[in-house]
Every structure is written in C-alpha cells, then in structure tokens.
Design an enzyme around this catalytic site. Structure first.
Site, short mmCIF file in Angstrom:
data_model
loop_
_atom_site.label_atom_id
_atom_site.label_comp_id
_atom_site.label_asym_id
_atom_site.label_seq_id
_atom_site.Cartn_x
_atom_site.Cartn_y
_atom_site.Cartn_z
N ASP A 42 -21.40 27.01 5.48
CA ASP A 42 -21.97 27.54 4.23
C ASP A 42 -22.99 28.63 4.58
OD1 ASP A 42 -22.64 26.08 1.12
OD2 ASP A 42 -23.71 27.82 1.88
N ASP A 136 -18.77 31.85 -0.22
CA ASP A 136 -19.67 31.64 0.91
C ASP A 136 -19.53 30.30 1.62
OD1 ASP A 136 -21.23 29.79 -0.65
OD2 ASP A 136 -23.00 30.43 0.47
N GLU A 137 -18.52 29.51 1.27
CA GLU A 137 -18.38 28.24 1.98
C GLU A 137 -16.92 27.86 2.17
OE1 GLU A 137 -19.35 24.58 -0.26
OE2 GLU A 137 -19.86 25.92 -1.91
#
Ligand code: TTP
Ligand code: MG
Length: 393
Positions: A42, A136-137
């Site tokens: 993340d 983003d993860e």
C-alpha cells in the site's frame, strides 16, 4: 531468527540492532520470514506523495490533496498534515481549521494512474499473480509456484519497496503474512515506509485487542450493531462459536469466524489473464559452461510446468531468457506446432535455444517460460503419427 535488511537486501539467521553488512537499522525479524508469501502493498499517502515528488518545495510542508473550496473533502493528507489531525474524507474546511498552513492541491487522477501502472510493472517483474484493490494497493502472491525468483518472498518485497522509491519516487508499506486478511492488517501496522510480518502463530494474540473495525468487511453500520451488543474488540469475537456468529450475522459470520482466528481462504485473484508463465533463477556466481547452464534449466521447467498445470493453461511458444554478467538481457523463443505445458517439451526446446547462445560469455541469470497461452485441455495430445511410427515393427 531470520533477519532481513531492507537496505542491502540480505537475509540471514542473525539478530543484531544493525545489519552487519551495511549498518542499516531497517531490519525485519520473524521466524517465518523465509516462507510467508502473501503480501499487501500500500502506497503511503499516495496522491500527496506523488505531488511532493513532483514539487520538492512541498516536501516538508503539510499538504492536502483535494478540491479547495467550501464543500470539498480531503482526498489525501500527507503525514505532516495528519499530525495536525487532517484525514481523508474530512470536510476541507475542517482540515484547514486544524491545519491552516496546509498547501492544498487538486487531484490529478491521470497522473496517479500513470504512477500506479509504473508500480504495477515493478510488481510484475516478481509475480504475475497481482490483485489490485485500488490505484495504490495490491495483493501479491509470492508462493513458490508463483514467485518468479527462487528466493524468499520477503527479499523480493524489500526489493520492490526499494525499486519503487528509486524508480517512482514514492514510498510504500508492506504487509507479509500467510493470507490476505493478515497481510492487509500488517501493511497498515507500521506506516509510512513500513514492513510488517504477521505469522500464523501470533495472529490470534495480536488480533485480540484490536477493534472490530480493523476487520475487512466490518463497516460503520455493522460495527455499531456489534457495539450495541457490547462487542468492541476482536478478542470478544474470538470467544464466540462460528454457529453463534452465523446466527447473528448470516453468511458473513462464517467469514468472521475465520478472520478472528487469523485465517482466510481467499485466493489472490489476478485481474488480468496471464500472458506467460515463467520462472528464473539468478546464480550465486556467473556461469558460462553449457553443462552448468543446462543443469539450472530442468528444475525451472518442472516449476513452470507445475504452475501451468495448476492454472489450467498451456502455451504455444517456449521462451529462454538469459542475463549476461554485464546485465544485458537476451530472450530467444521457439514456436511449437501444438500447445504444450510439458516440462520435457520445454526443456528440449530451451536447451536447443541455449546451445546457440553458449559461447564462453558469463551469465548471471537463466529464465524459462511459455507464452502465447491457451486453454490447457488441448495440450500435449498424443501425436498420432508418432504413435503409429513407434508401433511399426
Ligand atoms: P489510502 O491507501 O486509504 O490512503 P493513503 O494512501 O492516502 O494513505 P496511507 O495508505 O498512507 O494511509 O488511499 C489511497 C488513495 O485513495 C489516497 O491517496 C486518495 C484516495 N482516497 C480517496 O480518494 N478518498 C478516501 O476517502 C480515501 C481513504 C482514499
Ligand atoms: Mg495508501
């Protein structure tokens, strides 16, 4: 206990306050460090980090990404702004009351998407089993069957983090565990620039004091209902039987019963069909002799074949990859007449490709794989002509 240095990427059985190779204090210790293989990666304050990267004057300032103006909300608050209490999803006016000196920048989604795919490409060099959750993860499966390198997943993850810092210019936090539920919890435990490991043995104890809100799938509404019944911590759920949880929360109760024990049977599900299945190995020292190189091929073929069998795929082309001592990459391929996923077929063709390249050069890596994938059902049919020929007296 195994110790990983996140700066020089050494993994050894040792424990000290500083790495004996590079002196770094960024060490990770865990009994299961060499084997745990499910990761959650993340990015740290993602949009804000990208903006800081692009404007170093903002680096030491509190930064909020979001639409300025009366009714906007905070999309991302950087870690400096968070110290003042600014948070994602907070009304902008409130965040600016808490942190009036913050710089506010509107989001540039196009840019974040580009950064996200750059990060994705870095993940891809280590495994093809990637499940993105948002820009983003992502979850990564680095179990031996999926990991493209023959080494501990923790090492590849530390390398991914370093590469993202160097090549993309932002930082990430990594969670490593035996399943998705624990990996996600772990990535959040030591942000920013974290690397946390949760092993199966300590999972239950670690979970016990945590709020039920930490459980994936327990949102505000369910947490309120649980609080109404006097349940606030995971430890309280651990004392309930699965039957009781199912009676209260239906099918989610079954999932809960697993989670609170630190178990989770969800697979990392890649979002894209695979384009290839491959494996590679980096030699402890460079090799140039044909026999040595060929010897490294067979275990790789076995590994790739096994992975293809599990995935139910076959391939039409065998690809050989070599990396020379000075890091030049060579790929050579051979197209088959019929799809295959056989280790023997792969080995035969890879060996022929390899023999054409062996000329005294030193190689640091060998890789092998199948591309042009198709359904595995049609693979490796017995060849009728060959069969007839073999039966001829
Ligand atoms: P998160 O990973 O939740 O948050 P983050 O990356 O900003 O911070 P950290 O992980 O270090 O705690 O979300 C990733 C991005 O998604 C975030 O930068 C902006 C966007 N986002 C929203 O647009 N609205 C939201 O409510 C949240 C939580 C995130
Ligand atoms: Mg994030």
């Amino acid at each position: 206990m195994p110790q990983l240095c996140r700066d020089c990427l050494s993994l050894e059985v040792q424990s000290g306050a500083a790495c004996r190779h590079c002196g770094s204090a960024r060490l990770v210790w865990h009994d299961d460090l060499a084997t745990l293989a499910i990761a959650h990666v993340d990015c740290d304050s993602f949009y804000a980090s990208v903006e800081k990267r692009d404007n170093p004057a903002l680096r030491d300032k509190p930064l909020i990404v979001g639409h300025p103006g009366g009714r906007g909300v905070v999309t991302t608050a950087c870690y400096i702004a968070r110290r003042f209490g600014a948070r994602s999803a907070m009304p902008m006016f409130k965040a600016l009351e808490l942190c009036p000196q913050a710089v506010v920048i509107p989001p540039d989604m196009e840019k974040y998407r580009r950064v996200s795919s750059q990060i994705r490409a870095i993940f891809n060099s280590t495994t093809e089993v990637i499940e993105p959750v948002s820009l983003d993860e992502a979850y990564l499966d680095l179990s031996p069957a999926e990991h493209l390198f023959d080494r501990a997943p923790a090492l590849s993850l530390a390398e991914i983090a370093l590469r993202i810092e160097r090549e993309v210019g932002i930082t990430v936090s990594i969670g490593l565990a035996a399943n998705k539920f624990l990996a996600k919890l772990a990535s959040d435990m030591n942000k920013p620039r974290g690397f946390s490991v949760i092993g199966p043995r300590e999972a239950k104890t670690l979970l016990a004091p945590m709020s039920v809100r930490c459980i994936h799938g327990v949102g505000e509404v369910l947490a309120r209902r649980m609080a109404g019944a006097g349940i606030e911590t995971i430890g309280q759920l651990q004392k309930m039987s699965e039957m009781e949880m199912v009676a209260r929360w239906g099918s989610f109760g079954r999932r809960l019963a697993l989670y609170v024990r630190g178990e989770d049977d969800r697979k990392v599900t890649p979002d894209r069909p695979r384009k290839s299945v491959s494996g590679e190995t980096t030699f402890p020292r460079n090799l140039s002799r044909r026999e040595d190189l060929e010897q490294a091929l067979w275990p790789l073929c076995r590994k790739v074949a096994e992975r293809m069998e599990r995935g139910g795929v076959a391939g039409m082309s065998v690809v050989l990859k070599l990396k020379t001592g000075d890091f030049a990459t060579i790929t050579r391929s051979h197209r088959l007449t019929a799809p295959s996923r056989s280790a023997e077929v792969m080995f035969r063709h890879a060996r022929a490709l390899l023999r054409r390249e062996v000329d005294g050069r030193a190689f640091r890596l060998i890789g092998i794989g199948f591309t042009d994938l198709c359904d595995g059902k049609s693979a490796d049919q017995p060849d009728l002509f060959q069969f007839a020929a073999e039966r001829k007296p």
